[in-house]
Design a protein around this motif. Structure first.
Motif, PDB file in Angstrom:
ATOM      1  N   TYR A 110      24.984 -27.400   3.996  1.00 41.22           N
ATOM      2  CA  TYR A 110      26.201 -26.595   4.018  1.00 41.22           C
ATOM      3  C   TYR A 110      26.067 -25.376   4.927  1.00 41.22           C
ATOM      4  N   TYR A 111      24.825 -24.851   5.060  1.00 44.72           N
ATOM      5  CA  TYR A 111      24.670 -23.626   5.848  1.00 44.72           C
ATOM      6  C   TYR A 111      25.013 -23.840   7.312  1.00 44.72           C
ATOM      7  N   TRP A 113      27.716 -25.212   8.189  1.00 46.26           N
ATOM      8  CA  TRP A 113      29.173 -25.222   8.266  1.00 46.26           C
ATOM      9  C   TRP A 113      29.816 -23.969   7.684  1.00 46.26           C
ATOM     10  N   VAL A 114      29.033 -23.035   7.190  1.00 43.12           N
ATOM     11  CA  VAL A 114      29.615 -21.877   6.511  1.00 43.12           C
ATOM     12  C   VAL A 114      30.556 -21.110   7.440  1.00 43.12           C
ATOM     13  N   PHE A 204      32.475 -28.243  -1.288  1.00 35.55           N
ATOM     14  CA  PHE A 204      31.651 -27.862  -0.142  1.00 35.55           C
ATOM     15  C   PHE A 204      30.279 -27.348  -0.582  1.00 35.55           C
ATOM     16  N   ILE A 205      30.277 -26.496  -1.580  1.00 39.03           N
ATOM     17  CA  ILE A 205      29.020 -26.000  -2.160  1.00 39.03           C
ATOM     18  C   ILE A 205      28.985 -26.515  -3.591  1.00 39.03           C
ATOM     19  N   GLU A 206      28.231 -27.559  -3.819  1.00 34.14           N
ATOM     20  CA  GLU A 206      28.257 -28.300  -5.082  1.00 34.14           C
ATOM     21  C   GLU A 206      27.962 -27.380  -6.263  1.00 34.14           C
TER      22      GLU A 206
END
Length: 368
Positions: A110-111, A113-114, A204-206
């Motif tokens: 995810y980092y 795409w932040v 996006f961030i589980e």
């Protein structure tokens, strides 16, 4: 840093004519500025360094950094946090050999795409304001602009007041209904964007929202160790990365490296603030729609709101001035009232009262 966010100050400048109300402005303009500021902060390497830093005794460290950034670092139960002699946390791989089975790995991608996600969120939150600016078409600016120019003479101001009286005594009910319906649609869109954004952020961030509820409860109770323990599950500060390379014979070889994710120190605080902000925006947008429904179906409340804005104009006079006023007319009249002084707004309603009285009792009617 100020130079990076300076363009946002121009975006947040107050306009002479406000086409949005306070809740709409906070939702669509302040939220956009907040998300863009967070985007600038996370993309500024000169202030917070590289997003990933890997430790390895190797000559080609640029390759390792790029590989771990592209293919993702991972965490597992073998990554532990232990305090150093000064009380600060440090990261080290646990277990003998440091090998983590694939089934026990949780990759962190995810980092990557932040920044893009925050930028996309800013565009989505700006959508209702963009649509309303197109549909509004400069109507309020045309109706109210002369009252905001300090150099305008009294004669010109009085002439423009006459234009407003003529406008509101004409039949624009259908136009004003479309004007009102477009605005309410944008308010509904504000509420929908807030709710959908919260749901997608959890994807996006589980488990983001689930973890941060417990994290904020820990902050409320003053348990900062619990806060740190919970936020590390969402935004770990260090992770492992397995780099696979191919030798001259075509066989692959892998090596493990420990990577630091320094931006997660900033991410955990940014998303904690956004958690509160999005909840507040959802509540305010829902409350505003509830208020809009009440005013839509209760003419008495509409009357008292308008009378309060008109500095307690005599009730009978105001009733006569609004005798042919539809809900759409009331909405546009209130928007004009929010953009001119209360004294000038009362003069407008008094002129409407006088015009309506003349139409009902024209001069010479009593003599006939």
């Amino acid at each position: 840093m100020y130079a990076a966010v300076k363009p946002l100050s121009k975006y947040l400048q107050f306009k002479s004519v406000h086409i949005y109300d306070a809740v709409f402005t906070i939702h669509s303009k302040c939220t956009v500025a907040l998300l863009l500021a967070c985007t600038f902060l996370l993309s500024s390497k000169q202030y917070f360094g590289d997003p990933i830093q890997c430790m390895r005794d190797h000559n080609d460290m640029d390759f390792i950094h790029a590989y771990c950034w592209m293919y993702g670092a991972y965490v597992s139960t073998n990554i532990t946090y232990t305090p150093d002699p000064f009380g600060h946390e440090r990261c080290k791989p646990g277990g003998l050999g440091g090998t983590v089975p694939m089934a026990q790995r949780r990759y962190l991608r995810y980092y990557q795409w932040v920044v893009l996600v925050l930028l996309l969120q800013s565009f989505v939150f700006y959508l209702p304001a963009f649509l309303w600016k197109i549909w509004e078409g400069g109507r309020l600016k045309h109706l109210c602009m002369d009252f905001h120019q300090t150099a305008v003479s009294k004669e010109r101001s009085k002439a423009h007041l006459g234009v407003l009286v003529k406008y509101f005594t004409s039949d624009y009910k259908e136009t004003h209904f479309r004007y009102f319906a477009s605005y309410v649609f944008c308010e509904v869109l504000n509420l929908g964007i807030s709710i959908v954004n919260m749901l997608l952020l959890d994807v996006f961030i589980e488990g983001f929202w689930t973890h941060y509820v417990d994290a904020f409860l820990a902050v409320y109770s003053g348990d900062w160790e619990m806060w740190s323990s919970i936020t590390k599950r969402v935004f770990p500060k260090c992770a492992k990365c397995e780099v696979v390379r191919f030798g001259p014979s075509g066989s692959d070889s892998s090596m493990d490296t420990l990577c630091l994710l320094p931006l997660n120190i900033l991410n955990e605080k940014i998303f904690a603030f956004l958690w509160v902000w999005f909840m507040a925006m959802t509540f305010l947008a829902g409350l505003k729609l509830f208020f809009r429904m009440i005013t839509m179906f209760n003419s008495g409340i509409r009357f008292h709101i308008l009378r309060a804005r008109a500095r307690l104009m005599p009730k009978s006079h105001l009733q006569r001035a609004l005798q042919n006023c539809s809900f759409g007319d009331w909405f546009v009249l209130m928007r004009v009232g929010n953009n001119i002084s209360p004294e000038m707004f009362r003069k407008l309603l008094e002129e409407l009262y006088a015009t309506q009285s003349q139409r009902k009792h024209p001069p010479g009617a009593d003599e006939i």
